[in-house]
Design a protein around this motif. Structure first.
Motif, PDB file in Angstrom:
ATOM      1  N   TYR B  47       0.822  -1.219   0.000  1.00 31.63           N
ATOM      2  CA  TYR B  47       0.000   0.000   0.000  1.00 31.63           C
ATOM      3  C   TYR B  47       0.847   1.255   0.000  1.00 31.63           C
ATOM      4  CZ  TYR B  47      -3.958  -2.973   0.524  1.00 31.63           C
ATOM      5  OH  TYR B  47      -4.898  -3.939   0.289  1.00 31.63           O
ATOM      6  N   ALA B  48       2.032   1.158  -0.585  1.00 30.45           N
ATOM      7  CA  ALA B  48       2.916   2.325  -0.560  1.00 30.45           C
ATOM      8  C   ALA B  48       2.976   3.033  -1.903  1.00 30.45           C
ATOM      9  CB  ALA B  48       4.321   1.899  -0.149  1.00 30.45           C
ATOM     10  N   GLY B  49       2.654   2.305  -2.998  1.00 32.01           N
ATOM     11  CA  GLY B  49       2.913   2.868  -4.321  1.00 32.01           C
ATOM     12  C   GLY B  49       1.656   3.318  -5.044  1.00 32.01           C
ATOM     13  N   PRO B  50       1.825   3.829  -6.252  1.00 34.96           N
ATOM     14  CA  PRO B  50       0.686   4.279  -7.048  1.00 34.96           C
ATOM     15  C   PRO B  50      -0.321   3.152  -7.303  1.00 34.96           C
ATOM     16  CG  PRO B  50       2.747   4.884  -8.127  1.00 34.96           C
ATOM     17  CD  PRO B  50       3.106   4.074  -6.940  1.00 34.96           C
ATOM     18  N   LEU B  51       0.181   1.891  -7.251  1.00 36.18           N
ATOM     19  CA  LEU B  51      -0.740   0.789  -7.495  1.00 36.18           C
ATOM     20  C   LEU B  51      -1.361   0.261  -6.200  1.00 36.18           C
ATOM     21  CD1 LEU B  51       1.125  -1.199 -10.296  1.00 36.18           C
ATOM     22  CD2 LEU B  51      -0.828   0.322 -10.516  1.00 36.18           C
ATOM     23  N   ALA B  52      -1.237   1.022  -5.125  1.00 35.13           N
ATOM     24  CA  ALA B  52      -1.878   0.609  -3.878  1.00 35.13           C
ATOM     25  C   ALA B  52      -3.382   0.605  -4.087  1.00 35.13           C
ATOM     26  CB  ALA B  52      -1.517   1.583  -2.753  1.00 35.13           C
ATOM     27  N   GLY B  53      -3.976  -0.560  -3.897  1.00 34.28           N
ATOM     28  CA  GLY B  53      -5.431  -0.628  -4.035  1.00 34.28           C
ATOM     29  C   GLY B  53      -5.934  -0.476  -5.455  1.00 34.28           C
ATOM     30  N   VAL B  54      -5.033  -0.522  -6.434  1.00 34.16           N
ATOM     31  CA  VAL B  54      -5.452  -0.384  -7.835  1.00 34.16           C
ATOM     32  C   VAL B  54      -5.269  -1.730  -8.508  1.00 34.16           C
ATOM     33  CG1 VAL B  54      -4.983   0.719 -10.061  1.00 34.16           C
ATOM     34  CG2 VAL B  54      -4.773   2.050  -7.938  1.00 34.16           C
ATOM     35  N   PRO B  55      -6.336  -2.485  -8.660  1.00 38.71           N
ATOM     36  CA  PRO B  55      -6.163  -3.794  -9.290  1.00 38.71           C
ATOM     37  C   PRO B  55      -6.025  -3.646 -10.809  1.00 38.71           C
ATOM     38  CG  PRO B  55      -8.429  -3.496  -8.535  1.00 38.71           C
ATOM     39  CD  PRO B  55      -7.713  -2.209  -8.290  1.00 38.71           C
ATOM     40  N   LEU B  56      -4.797  -3.819 -11.298  1.00 41.41           N
ATOM     41  CA  LEU B  56      -4.574  -3.737 -12.741  1.00 41.41           C
ATOM     42  C   LEU B  56      -5.167  -4.940 -13.454  1.00 41.41           C
ATOM     43  CD1 LEU B  56      -0.925  -2.465 -13.329  1.00 41.41           C
ATOM     44  CD2 LEU B  56      -3.056  -1.251 -13.728  1.00 41.41           C
ATOM     45  N   GLY B  57      -5.173  -6.053 -12.728  1.00 38.34           N
ATOM     46  CA  GLY B  57      -5.754  -7.265 -13.289  1.00 38.34           C
ATOM     47  C   GLY B  57      -5.032  -7.776 -14.506  1.00 38.34           C
ATOM     48  N   LEU B  58      -3.722  -7.558 -14.578  1.00 37.80           N
ATOM     49  CA  LEU B  58      -2.969  -8.065 -15.726  1.00 37.80           C
ATOM     50  C   LEU B  58      -2.668  -9.544 -15.551  1.00 37.80           C
ATOM     51  CD1 LEU B  58      -0.238  -5.314 -16.188  1.00 37.80           C
ATOM     52  CD2 LEU B  58      -2.122  -5.796 -17.744  1.00 37.80           C
TER      53      LEU B  58
END
Lengths: 491, 107, 43
Positions: B47-58
């Motif tokens: 939960y530290a980066g821009p993808l914190a909580g952002v499911p890219l789903g790749l």
């Protein structure tokens, strides 16, 4: 140390250069020295701490300050005693880890392989090495340093002056408890390549390289002229029109008081020093020079790189030491280990970059050419990063990883079976002990021990193997590497 | 995976043809494999980066997985990957990939 | 069945694992197009 009190530049004429012989002698590696500078308060100037502090603020600053080591702890740290030559690397196999919990009793800050200095000494040398007069010290700190400075002139500033200097891009020289001991001004107000931070980074490389070179010159054949210096560090010295112009080697030589030597820098990321050793050997073999010294300064940027991992593990901040190096390559003296140029290998275009391809090109192939098996090499000196530094940050045990691959290739070649890999790694490998100072850690920390083992000890052959991460510069996806064998002198 | 890299990948995915994208990892340990795989599927687990909580789903794969090996010409795979799957702990890495794929999102 | 033909590949390599250059070679030999590649180096 007498030399510490003398000015930076020697006066008087340069020594007459010896006439180069038409045919050179086989090159030998006669000596290596390291200068470690314990600079806990410069950890905040490392690349990773700088960025993390900007993101996380005061809370992290307090945690870092609370985890810094003092000078005595740095001296007694077993891997540092190995760097200084007071302890054999193999002694670390049986030393319980983490090693900072097993300080060496009676440890000295110097040894046959070099010296460990503190912050005050480093600051003094920053002033001596400050050719462009960009360093100013806090008035009260300059008074504290006056005995060490021994007359060397330095600009000073009061608190208001320091604050003003910082406001226009000066880089602070941090001291204990947030004290600002001095400021490094930018080399030019509008040149990104000459910011205060860049000047400080390059100055510490220059100074630590000069300290190592001076140590070598004082202890090893001081009357014998040095003809050429090969810089091998990863710093970038230049300005906006030529960001990587380089030749810090000559500045290092100048600060060490040398006259009469030429110099160049050789740039190859972490593989620089081993490439430079091969080049130095070739220069001696060609007869162009009889004494070449490979130099390299320490990396300010790499201080505290893994500090978050150390904080999480409850370790002190272990990356608090800058390291400079100097390696003496001369014409065959009948005693020192021979640099086998016929064993020299580099990672060539098309060799591949996967770890096994690199090991094949740098380790297996050159040995095979000479009719040697992997087991014919007594020790492989690889990237010797201290695993206590790398493991808490999740980066693994780098030397052990390298030895695993070499052992796998030995198994693939039928020299050992898979069950014998662990014993091979232990017999032919080394525990990591070098500070994570990039090019410094790449094989060369073992040199003083290799030279001792190949002369007074029982070693016959040592292979130095270095790798460079060229891809980090974004100009290629390739890696690089270089290797060469040192062999006991037959005479 | 560092924060700047998370950002670069996020931008690439948002601006590109994401339905054709697939990630191929060369991470050396089970731990690092799990971290990277989760970051690119469910979101940054720290939960530290821009993808914190952002499911890219790749879709994410590791080069050691059998299904990846099967898709690559054998001579190329042998030359490029070769003995690394037994130098490194391939079974643990493959197991980490399986766990990352079946990870339930935090509530 | 995994098929890289027509896929856009993000190659995330590590120097001490499999570097991006090797992943790239593998993916391209399988018909993929590498649109992003990085090799991490932690020392």
């Amino acid at each position: 140390m007498v030399w510490g009190a003398s000015p930076t530049l020697t006066a008087g004429a340069a020594p007459t250069r010896a006439v180069p012989s038409a045919v050179g002698a086989e090159p030998v590696v006669r000596a290596a020295r390291f200068a470690l500078a314990h600079v806990p308060h410069l950890v905040v100037a490392g690349s990773k701490p700088r960025r993390e502090l900007a993101a996380q603020g005061q809370g992290l600053w307090y945690k870092l300050q609370a985890s810094l080591r003092n000078f005595e702890a740095a001296v007694a740290y077993p891997p540092h005693q190995v760097m200084l030559g007071n302890l054999a690397p193999e002694a670390l196999w049986d030393c319980p880890r983490p090693w900072h919990r097993a300080p060496v009793a009676g440890a000295r800050p110097e040894g046959p392989a070099g010296v460990l200095v503190g912050e005050a000494t480093l600051h003094t040398w920053l002033v001596r090495g400050d050719a462009a007069k960009l360093v100013s010290l806090a008035e009260d700190y300059a008074v504290e340093l006056s005995a060490r400075l021994a007359g060397a002139r330095v600009a000073t500033a009061n608190a208001a002056g320091l604050k003003a200097a910082l406001a226009v891009g000066g880089e602070p020289l941090a001291g204990p408890a947030g004290r600002v001991l001095g400021v490094v001004a930018p080399g030019h107000e509008a040149d990104e390549s000459l910011t205060g931070a860049v000047i400080l980074e390059n100055l510490v490389a220059k100074v630590t390289g000069a300290l190592a070179l001076r140590r070598l010159l004082d202890e090893v054949c001081p009357a014998e002229p040095v003809e050429f210096l090969l810089g091998s560090g990863e710093e970038a010295v230049g300005d906006r029109y030529q960001r990587g112009g380089g030749n810090l080697a000559k500045a290092i030589g100048e600060l060490a008081g040398l006259r009469g030597a030429g110099g160049v820098d050789l740039k190859a990321f972490c593989a620089g020093p081993v490439h430079a050793l091969i080049m130095a050997g070739a220069l001696v073999r060609s007869g162009l020079y009889r004494r070449v010294i490979v130099v390299g300064g320490g990396s300010l940027a790499k201080l505290g790189m893994k500090s978050l991992g150390h904080l999480a593990a409850g370790y002190p901040i272990l990356e608090d030491v800058l390291v400079g190096m100097a390696v003496d390559v001369v014409a065959d003296d009948g005693r020192s280990p021979r640099l086998r140029l016929d064993s020299a290998a580099t990672l060539r275009l098309g060799d591949g970059d996967a770890p096994h391809q690199v090991a094949m090109a740098l380790t297996v192939a050159p040995l095979k050419r000479l009719g040697w098996r992997l087991s014919d090499v007594d020790r492989f000196a690889v990237e010797l990063h201290d695993p206590d530094v790398t493991e808490p940050a999740g980066s693994g045990n780098v030397p052990a990883h390298n030895y695993r691959i070499i052992a796998a290739l030995a198994a693939q070649a039928g020299e050992i079976d898979r069950g014998g890999m662990a014993a091979f790694e232990r017999a032919h490998g080394l525990p990591g002990f070098s500070p994570t100072q990039g090019h410094i850690a790449s094989a060369v920390p073992y040199l003083p021990h290799a030279i001792a083992g190949l002369t007074d000890g029982s070693l016959r052959r040592v292979q130095l193997i270095a790798k460079g991460s060229l891809f980090l510069g974004r100009m290629t996806t390739m890696g690089d590497g270089a290797s060469v064998v040192l062999e006991r002198n037959a005479r | 995976m560092d924060l700047e890299e998370q950002g670069a990948i996020q931008r690439l995915v948002e601006q590109g043809d994401r339905d054709r994208m697939v990630v191929l990892l060369g991470t050396p340990t089970a731990g690092s494999t799990m971290m990277v795989a989760l970051t690119l599927t469910e979101g940054d687990p720290s939960y530290a980066g821009p993808l914190a909580g952002v499911p890219l789903g790749l879709p994410v794969y590791h080069v050691f997985e059998d299904q990846v090996k099967a898709a690559i010409p054998p001579d190329v795979y042998e030359r490029e990957i070769g003995p690394m799957s037994f130098v490194l702990d391939a079974p643990a890495i493959v197991a980490a990939m399986e766990r990352a794929r079946h990870q339930t999102p935090p509530s | 069945m995994l098929d890289f033909k027509g896929k856009l590949v993000l190659a995330l390599g590590e120097r001490d694992g499999i570097p991006a250059s090797s992943i790239l070679t593998c993916a391209e030999s399988a018909g993929g197009q590498v649109v992003y590649n990085v090799t991490q180096c932690f020392v």
